[in-house]
Write a protein that holds these residues in place. Structure first.
Motif, PDB file in Angstrom:
ATOM      1  N   GLU A 137      -1.268  14.918  12.568  1.00  0.00           N
ATOM      2  CA  GLU A 137      -2.718  14.803  12.685  1.00  0.00           C
ATOM      3  C   GLU A 137      -3.334  14.462  11.336  1.00  0.00           C
ATOM      4  O   GLU A 137      -4.221  13.622  11.237  1.00  0.00           O
ATOM      5  N   SER A 138      -2.825  15.144  10.338  1.00  0.00           N
ATOM      6  CA  SER A 138      -3.357  14.921   9.001  1.00  0.00           C
ATOM      7  C   SER A 138      -3.107  13.475   8.574  1.00  0.00           C
ATOM      8  O   SER A 138      -3.979  12.825   8.000  1.00  0.00           O
ATOM      9  N   ALA A 139      -1.916  12.982   8.869  1.00  0.00           N
ATOM     10  CA  ALA A 139      -1.579  11.599   8.512  1.00  0.00           C
ATOM     11  C   ALA A 139      -2.488  10.637   9.266  1.00  0.00           C
ATOM     12  O   ALA A 139      -2.966   9.644   8.707  1.00  0.00           O
ATOM     13  N   ALA A 140      -2.725  10.955  10.544  1.00  0.00           N
ATOM     14  CA  ALA A 140      -3.588  10.086  11.345  1.00  0.00           C
ATOM     15  C   ALA A 140      -5.002  10.075  10.775  1.00  0.00           C
ATOM     16  O   ALA A 140      -5.643   9.027  10.711  1.00  0.00           O
ATOM     17  N   ARG A 141      -5.452  11.255  10.368  1.00  0.00           N
ATOM     18  CA  ARG A 141      -6.788  11.322   9.775  1.00  0.00           C
ATOM     19  C   ARG A 141      -6.861  10.478   8.527  1.00  0.00           C
ATOM     20  O   ARG A 141      -7.833   9.754   8.301  1.00  0.00           O
ATOM     21  N   SER A 142      -5.809  10.588   7.736  1.00  0.00           N
ATOM     22  CA  SER A 142      -5.786   9.828   6.485  1.00  0.00           C
ATOM     23  C   SER A 142      -5.833   8.330   6.755  1.00  0.00           C
ATOM     24  O   SER A 142      -6.572   7.594   6.108  1.00  0.00           O
TER      25      SER A 142
ATOM     26  N   ASP B 147     -15.919  19.164   9.201  1.00  0.00           N
ATOM     27  CA  ASP B 147     -14.545  19.535   8.839  1.00  0.00           C
ATOM     28  C   ASP B 147     -14.452  20.892   8.151  1.00  0.00           C
ATOM     29  O   ASP B 147     -13.474  21.171   7.457  1.00  0.00           O
ATOM     30  N   ALA B 148     -15.469  21.722   8.332  1.00  0.00           N
ATOM     31  CA  ALA B 148     -15.437  23.018   7.668  1.00  0.00           C
ATOM     32  C   ALA B 148     -14.678  24.034   8.523  1.00  0.00           C
ATOM     33  O   ALA B 148     -14.842  24.047   9.735  1.00  0.00           O
ATOM     34  N   PRO B 149     -13.920  24.904   7.936  1.00  0.00           N
ATOM     35  CA  PRO B 149     -13.590  24.937   6.499  1.00  0.00           C
ATOM     36  C   PRO B 149     -12.417  24.036   6.136  1.00  0.00           C
ATOM     37  O   PRO B 149     -12.218  23.737   4.979  1.00  0.00           O
ATOM     38  N   SER B 150     -11.655  23.612   7.147  1.00  0.00           N
ATOM     39  CA  SER B 150     -10.532  22.730   6.848  1.00  0.00           C
ATOM     40  C   SER B 150     -10.433  21.683   7.950  1.00  0.00           C
ATOM     41  O   SER B 150     -10.630  22.010   9.123  1.00  0.00           O
ATOM     42  N   PRO B 151     -10.142  20.442   7.604  1.00  0.00           N
ATOM     43  CA  PRO B 151     -10.124  19.385   8.620  1.00  0.00           C
ATOM     44  C   PRO B 151      -9.133  19.653   9.749  1.00  0.00           C
ATOM     45  O   PRO B 151      -9.359  19.225  10.877  1.00  0.00           O
ATOM     46  N   SER B 152      -8.051  20.368   9.431  1.00  0.00           N
ATOM     47  CA  SER B 152      -7.061  20.602  10.479  1.00  0.00           C
ATOM     48  C   SER B 152      -7.442  21.790  11.352  1.00  0.00           C
ATOM     49  O   SER B 152      -6.913  21.954  12.441  1.00  0.00           O
ATOM     50  N   ASP B 153      -8.355  22.579  10.877  1.00  0.00           N
ATOM     51  CA  ASP B 153      -8.809  23.708  11.685  1.00  0.00           C
ATOM     52  C   ASP B 153     -10.306  23.918  11.458  1.00  0.00           C
ATOM     53  O   ASP B 153     -10.718  24.845  10.762  1.00  0.00           O
ATOM     54  N   PRO B 154     -11.102  23.016  12.013  1.00  0.00           N
ATOM     55  CA  PRO B 154     -12.546  23.057  11.725  1.00  0.00           C
ATOM     56  C   PRO B 154     -13.254  24.148  12.528  1.00  0.00           C
ATOM     57  O   PRO B 154     -14.073  23.876  13.394  1.00  0.00           O
ATOM     58  N   SER B 155     -12.940  25.380  12.211  1.00  0.00           N
ATOM     59  CA  SER B 155     -13.463  26.495  13.001  1.00  0.00           C
ATOM     60  C   SER B 155     -14.962  26.696  12.800  1.00  0.00           C
ATOM     61  O   SER B 155     -15.595  27.397  13.578  1.00  0.00           O
ATOM     62  N   MET B 156     -15.504  26.108  11.745  1.00  0.00           N
ATOM     63  CA  MET B 156     -16.945  26.280  11.510  1.00  0.00           C
ATOM     64  C   MET B 156     -17.739  25.028  11.910  1.00  0.00           C
ATOM     65  O   MET B 156     -18.921  24.922  11.591  1.00  0.00           O
TER      66      MET B 156
END
Lengths: 174, 384
Positions: free
Chosen positions: B282-287, A71-80
């Motif tokens: 998506e964030s809610a789903a992840r949670s 999930d790096a650097p951010s879970p919504s945008d795991p570019s790493m």
């Protein structure tokens, strides 16, 4: 057996980090006296030093342990994805990870944004890795567990455990 | 819709009432030049329009910074870039020159006796009393369509709003070629006259019409803008981003702009909103998945411990059975047995430890089950 992988499927560890597998080795990890169960939350400050990872298995078999953060650097945008935190090779079965050889030095979780998953993956080695046979990855970011496993004939994982970690508020940070 | 009333009266009404005051409160656009000049410590008369706008932006930005917290401020900056476009011919004029242009235009209009003309002289005696918004609107800084405006002047006295509107639509589609739909253009055009009537108007669709009507009175001021507006406009459009409706920024033109936002911007805003929505989902789903995964893990753990417990209990029973079989009269001859069989005591010790173990195991199990429950409900952060 299925129920042991269910949390991994729901937590998308199976799928995003490893493929579906059947656990054949039991692995427990603990930061200090705190056992890690799949999906639990560990504070970065509690995971500063490497966990005690005990594995079952026969003494003659050797295992490789990898810890990554998909999930790096951010879970919504795991570019790493994935960020590599630890590699230990040549761990004899029935012992713990400290009996192996650290190929990539342990780095504690430091999630900058969001709640990250930190995945401990155990592979059974076909043979002992001797010095020079195994090139450690040059960088931690954009590591790929699958590719690493494929490159070193590690096959499917034999055990996986993961935990979550979130950046601590500044005042509680040590 | 009353055409005659469309000019000054509605303008003032809009400034004073309706949705406008809310969004306008605390905005520098509602300040008059006198107030503003004092606030910024500058003399506007000698500034050219470019400088004026720049100083407005600076003031606006610092205001936004002060009033909006963290995340909103950059959005304000974004807005600002596309918010005001300046015709090239206008940008070099000083504020005073523009003001003189106004005055010159007011008098012939008053002679024609158009809708807004009657009220105009009494309404804006000096530059200092004019609000910034009004000034910018009249100077044509906020995008306006000169050709349409000219048509508007011709039609100002009695023309039905439909006629100028159709002109505008045609006009617009020639200026904003490309990706904007005709309907959107129409909306943009309708509001393009940019009378503050649009502010007070609660419905967008009507804003289109009354905007046109409003210009009947106010259009005369607009004619000072030459055709370069068209090119400037399309350039501004290319940059997109008039404003973000999500940003809680004290933006005075907000409601107006919403009414006259062109198709491209609407698309962009909608797209951005959608992206944010998707991200949020998506964030809610992840949670949810996280929570579920952890619950599953704990359930599996409970199951495992239960089985272990059962196994141990069974073992214990077996051992007791064995004990009974091996020492059937243990109760009666306990003393004897202890004497004869030194291991008996040890066995009982073993049994006790075993029982203790089971008890503690069960206790642990209950605890973990409890914490699992509280996890599912509450914050559940530090329960593992």
């Amino acid at each position: 057996m299925a129920r042991f992988v269910d949390p991994l499927v729901v937590g998308r560890v199976i799928g995003e980090v490893v493929d579906l597998f059947v656990p054949s080795i039991s692995m427990t990890a603990a930061y200090g006296d705190r056992d890690i169960s799949n999906g639990c939350l560990v504070k970065p400050s509690a995971a500063e030093y490497p966990p005690l990872v005990r594995i079952s298995g026969r003494r003659n078999d050797l295992y490789t342990l990898i810890m990554t953060d998909p999930d790096a650097p951010s879970p919504s945008d795991p570019s790493m994805r994935e960020y590599l935190h630890w590699i230990v090779v040549n761990i004899p079965g029935g012992t713990d990870a400290f009996k192996g050889e650290e190929m990539m030095e342990y780095m504690g979780p430091r999630p900058p944004v969001g709640i990250h998953r930190y995945v401990l993956v155990l592979f059974q080695q076909k043979s002992r890795f001797v010095d020079g046979a195994l090139m450690p990855p040059a960088e931690r970011p954009n590591f790929n567990t699958r590719a690493f496993a494929a490159a070193h004939q590690l096959g499917l994982p034999t055990a996986v455990v993961y935990f979550n970690s979130q950046r601590e508020p500044a005042n509680r940070r040590r | 819709m009353d055409l005659k009333d469309g000019g000054g009266a509605e303008r003032r009404g809009a400034a004073a009432a309706g949705a406008a005051p809310l969004s306008r409160q605390g905005s520098i656009y509602s300040l008059t030049f006198d107030e503003l000049g004092g606030g910024l410590g500058k003399d506007f008369g000698s500034m050219n329009m470019d400088e004026l706008l720049r100083s407005i932006w600076t003031a606006e930005e610092s205001q936004a910074m002060a009033s909006a917290s963290g995340g909103a401020a950059p959005a304000a900056g974004l807005q600002r870039q596309g918010s005001l476009t300046l015709p090239r011919t206008l940008s070099v004029k000083t504020v005073d020159e523009v003001w003189r242009d106004f005055e010159r235009e007011v008098s012939p209009d008053a002679a024609t006796g158009g809708g807004g003309g009657e009220q105009q002289p009494g309404r804006q005696p000096t530059l200092g009393e004019m609000t910034l918004e009004e000034f910018l609107v009249r100077a044509g800084v906020v995008r306006e369509n000169p050709a349409a405006a000219a048509a508007m002047v011709a039609a100002a006295a009695a023309a039905p709003p439909v006629a100028p509107r159709s002109i505008q639509t045609v006009n617009n589609s020639s200026i904003f070629f490309g990706n904007f739909g005709a309907a959107n253009d129409g909306a943009g055009a309708g509001a393009m006259g940019f009378s503050p009537v649009g502010i007070g108007d609660p419905t967008m669709g009507n804003g289109l019409m009354s905007g046109v009507a409003g210009i009947g009175g106010g259009a005369i001021t607009v004619t000072s803008v030459d055709t370069s507006v068209g090119t400037m406009d399309s350039a501004g459009k290319g940059e997109g981003d008039l404003s973000s409706p999500m940003a809680p920024v004290p933006y005075p033109f907000e409601s107006v702009i919403r009414g006259r936002r062109s198709g491209g911007n609407v698309e962009k805003v909608v797209e951005r909103r959608q992206r944010r929505m998707i991200k949020n989902r998506e964030s809610a789903a992840r949670s949810r998945a996280r929570k579920q995964a952890y619950t599953m893990e704990l359930e599996a753990e409970v199951q495992k411990l239960k089985e272990q417990n059962m196994e141990l209990q069974k073992k214990q029973e077996e051992m007791m059975e064995m004990q009974k079989r091996l020492f059937p009269d243990m109760q009666k001859n306990q003393v004897l047995e202890v004497v004869n069989n030194p291991y008996g005591q040890k066995k009982r010790c073993l049994r006790r430890t075993l029982t203790d173990f089971i008890v503690s195991e069960v206790r642990e199990l209950l605890q973990s089950a409890n914490s699992a429950n509280s996890c599912g409900v509450g914050a559940g952060a530090s329960c593992c």
